[in-house]
Design a protein around this motif. Structure first.
Motif, PDB file in Angstrom:
ATOM      1  N   ASN A   1      -0.886   2.211  -2.561  1.00  0.00           N
ATOM      2  CA  ASN A   1      -1.905   3.326  -3.865  1.00  0.00           C
ATOM      3  C   ASN A   1      -2.829   3.156  -3.979  1.00  0.00           C
ATOM      4  O   ASN A   1      -3.847   3.916  -4.276  1.00  0.00           O
ATOM      5  N   ALA A   2      -3.611   2.096  -4.240  1.00  0.00           N
ATOM      6  CA  ALA A   2      -5.274   1.767  -4.449  1.00  0.00           C
ATOM      7  C   ALA A   2      -5.755   2.589  -3.332  1.00  0.00           C
ATOM      8  O   ALA A   2      -6.352   3.175  -4.129  1.00  0.00           O
ATOM      9  N   GLY A   3      -5.216   2.445  -1.930  1.00  0.00           N
ATOM     10  CA  GLY A   3      -5.964   3.396  -1.347  1.00  0.00           C
ATOM     11  C   GLY A   3      -6.164   5.276  -1.528  1.00  0.00           C
ATOM     12  O   GLY A   3      -7.394   5.957  -1.339  1.00  0.00           O
ATOM     13  N   VAL A   4      -4.793   5.687  -1.888  1.00  0.00           N
ATOM     14  CA  VAL A   4      -4.277   6.663  -2.264  1.00  0.00           C
ATOM     15  C   VAL A   4      -5.414   7.332  -3.434  1.00  0.00           C
ATOM     16  O   VAL A   4      -5.610   8.784  -2.888  1.00  0.00           O
ATOM     17  N   LYS A   5      -5.545   6.677  -4.824  1.00  0.00           N
ATOM     18  CA  LYS A   5      -6.360   7.062  -5.818  1.00  0.00           C
ATOM     19  C   LYS A   5      -7.858   6.475  -5.562  1.00  0.00           C
ATOM     20  O   LYS A   5      -8.632   7.458  -5.759  1.00  0.00           O
ATOM     21  N   ALA A   6      -8.142   5.880  -4.758  1.00  0.00           N
ATOM     22  CA  ALA A   6      -9.461   6.708  -4.091  1.00  0.00           C
ATOM     23  C   ALA A   6     -10.320   7.222  -2.695  1.00  0.00           C
ATOM     24  O   ALA A   6     -11.112   7.314  -2.897  1.00  0.00           O
ATOM     25  N   ALA A   7      -9.009   7.431  -2.746  1.00  0.00           N
ATOM     26  CA  ALA A   7      -8.681   8.626  -1.184  1.00  0.00           C
ATOM     27  C   ALA A   7     -10.064   9.657  -1.683  1.00  0.00           C
ATOM     28  O   ALA A   7      -9.860  10.420  -2.501  1.00  0.00           O
ATOM     29  N   ARG A   8     -11.310  10.293  -0.773  1.00  0.00           N
ATOM     30  CA  ARG A   8     -11.734  11.417  -1.142  1.00  0.00           C
ATOM     31  C   ARG A   8     -10.911  12.969  -0.187  1.00  0.00           C
ATOM     32  O   ARG A   8     -11.205  14.194  -1.048  1.00  0.00           O
ATOM     33  N   GLY A   9     -10.351  13.274   0.472  1.00  0.00           N
ATOM     34  CA  GLY A   9     -10.129  13.891   1.200  1.00  0.00           C
ATOM     35  C   GLY A   9      -8.825  14.423   0.931  1.00  0.00           C
ATOM     36  O   GLY A   9      -8.378  14.036   0.197  1.00  0.00           O
ATOM     37  N   ASP A  10      -8.839  15.644   1.133  1.00  0.00           N
ATOM     38  CA  ASP A  10      -7.265  16.684   1.177  1.00  0.00           C
ATOM     39  C   ASP A  10      -6.552  15.839   1.794  1.00  0.00           C
ATOM     40  O   ASP A  10      -5.365  16.896   1.395  1.00  0.00           O
ATOM     41  N   LEU A  11      -6.973  15.094   2.943  1.00  0.00           N
ATOM     42  CA  LEU A  11      -5.720  14.963   4.381  1.00  0.00           C
ATOM     43  C   LEU A  11      -5.651  13.588   4.266  1.00  0.00           C
ATOM     44  O   LEU A  11      -6.518  12.965   3.935  1.00  0.00           O
ATOM     45  N   LEU A  12      -4.531  12.068   4.025  1.00  0.00           N
ATOM     46  CA  LEU A  12      -3.927  11.170   4.347  1.00  0.00           C
ATOM     47  C   LEU A  12      -3.539  10.915   5.328  1.00  0.00           C
ATOM     48  O   LEU A  12      -2.598  11.621   5.807  1.00  0.00           O
ATOM     49  N   VAL A  13      -3.551   9.837   5.924  1.00  0.00           N
ATOM     50  CA  VAL A  13      -2.912   8.588   7.065  1.00  0.00           C
ATOM     51  C   VAL A  13      -2.685   7.430   6.481  1.00  0.00           C
ATOM     52  O   VAL A  13      -4.527   7.050   5.726  1.00  0.00           O
ATOM     53  N   ILE A  14      -1.851   6.806   6.502  1.00  0.00           N
ATOM     54  CA  ILE A  14      -2.002   5.396   5.897  1.00  0.00           C
ATOM     55  C   ILE A  14      -1.797   4.856   7.225  1.00  0.00           C
ATOM     56  O   ILE A  14      -1.382   5.040   8.886  1.00  0.00           O
ATOM     57  N   HIS A  15      -3.131   4.020   7.992  1.00  0.00           N
ATOM     58  CA  HIS A  15      -3.263   3.758   9.713  1.00  0.00           C
ATOM     59  C   HIS A  15      -3.787   2.648   9.306  1.00  0.00           C
ATOM     60  O   HIS A  15      -4.601   1.514   8.943  1.00  0.00           O
ATOM     61  N   ASP A  16      -2.108   1.316   9.170  1.00  0.00           N
ATOM     62  CA  ASP A  16      -1.889   0.152   9.314  1.00  0.00           C
ATOM     63  C   ASP A  16      -3.112  -0.191  10.170  1.00  0.00           C
ATOM     64  O   ASP A  16      -3.180  -0.732  11.576  1.00  0.00           O
TER      65      ASP A  16
END
Length: 293
Positions: A77-92
């Motif tokens: 969630n910390a990453g999601v909140k900081a994201a600026r892109g309109d597409l997301l991916v979690i790359h563990d």
């Protein structure tokens, strides 16, 4: 603004993190940013690693340091909140992509209407061990090559999409909220069911992602959440299913909780029946051999 925000959660696994950064660097698509969420790990050591990363990557990396671990889904969630892109991916930090993942997946989601919130690709297992700071690959095998489409009912029976293989629209969080931070594991499964209750996920039938596995005795640092915590997964599965069903009961309707519990139990019954049939077949074969002997 970058098109894709890549969220990498990590904690004191620099050898794996270095590989994940290389995985992004090798993509044949460069409109991205990386958000590393260091969830309670050694901050100076991570910062030192980043000084060794090529500038073409380093200048597009931002780091969020948690002084103490907040858990895998709080980190997401910390990453999601900081994201600026309109597409997301979690790359563990322990997984990787083939070099065509981003160009293929971005093109795929761009062809879809807004009702499709994500695209997922086929994934393969990579068995490996970490010895003295070196990763040794032991073998590769299929993970979800049987998947032909992604449905809510099938997802409710089991999670067959690892985060490394899903590219999704950031706007989905505006509708669904964030990942459930109180879940120690399976926050992705919970999110996927909520996602599929309102949107579609389309399949890209190509193996473009690697889901790396290390032995169950690899320890907390290098173990996978699945390999190292099967009992925890089983308990959290029950918790998620119970929570969903209680929502149905509270609202007095048949909803996601009913569907999820039916799908899960049908899968359990099917697998149990397969084991029983297999056992009976083996017994019949033994009896035939004895009769002819």
């Amino acid at each position: 603004m970058p098109r894709v925000s890549i969220i990498i959660r990590t904690k004191n696994r620099l050898v794996l993190l270095a590989r994940s950064l290389l995985s992004v660097q090798q993509q044949r698509f460069d409109d991205w940013e990386i958000i590393i969420v260091n969830d309670g790990g050694d901050a100076p050591a991570l910062d030192e690693l980043l000084t060794q990363v090529p500038d073409v990557v380093r200048r597009r990396v931002s780091v969020i340091h948690h002084a103490e671990s907040k858990g895998r889904w709080a980190a997401a969630n910390a990453g999601v909140k900081a994201a600026r892109g309109d597409l997301l991916v979690i790359h563990d930090d322990d997984d990787s992509w083939h070099d065509g993942f981003l160009p293929t997946m971005v093109a795929a989601i761009d062809r879809e209407p807004a009702s499709v919130a994500g695209v997922a690709c086929h994934t393969q297992y990579v068995d490996e061990v970490v010895v003295n700071g070196t990763i040794a690959r032991k073998g590769v095998r299929p993970f979800n090559d049987w998947v032909r489409n992604v449905t809510l009912f099938r997802m409710a029976s089991r999670n067959f999409i690892p985060p490394i293989s899903l590219l999704y629209r950031a706007s989905a969080h505006e509708t669904l909220g964030l990942y459930r931070e109180e879940l120690p594991v399976l926050g992705d499964w919970d999110f996927y069911m909520r996602l599929l209750s309102q949107f579609d996920i389309q399949l890209v039938p190509r193996v473009l992602a690697n889901y790396h596995l290390r032995p169950a005795d690899a320890g907390e640092q290098f173990g996978n959440s699945v390999k190292a915590g099967l009992q925890s997964h089983t308990q959290v599965e029950a918790r998620i299913l119970n929570d969903l069903l209680r929502q149905d009961l509270a609202w007095g309707k048949v909803g996601l909780g009913t569907i999820a519990n039916l799908a899960y139990d049908l899968r359990e019954l099917r697998e149990s029946s397969s084991l029983t049939i297999g056992g009976l077949s083996e017994l019949a074969q033994v009896l035939r051999l004895r009769a002819t002997g």
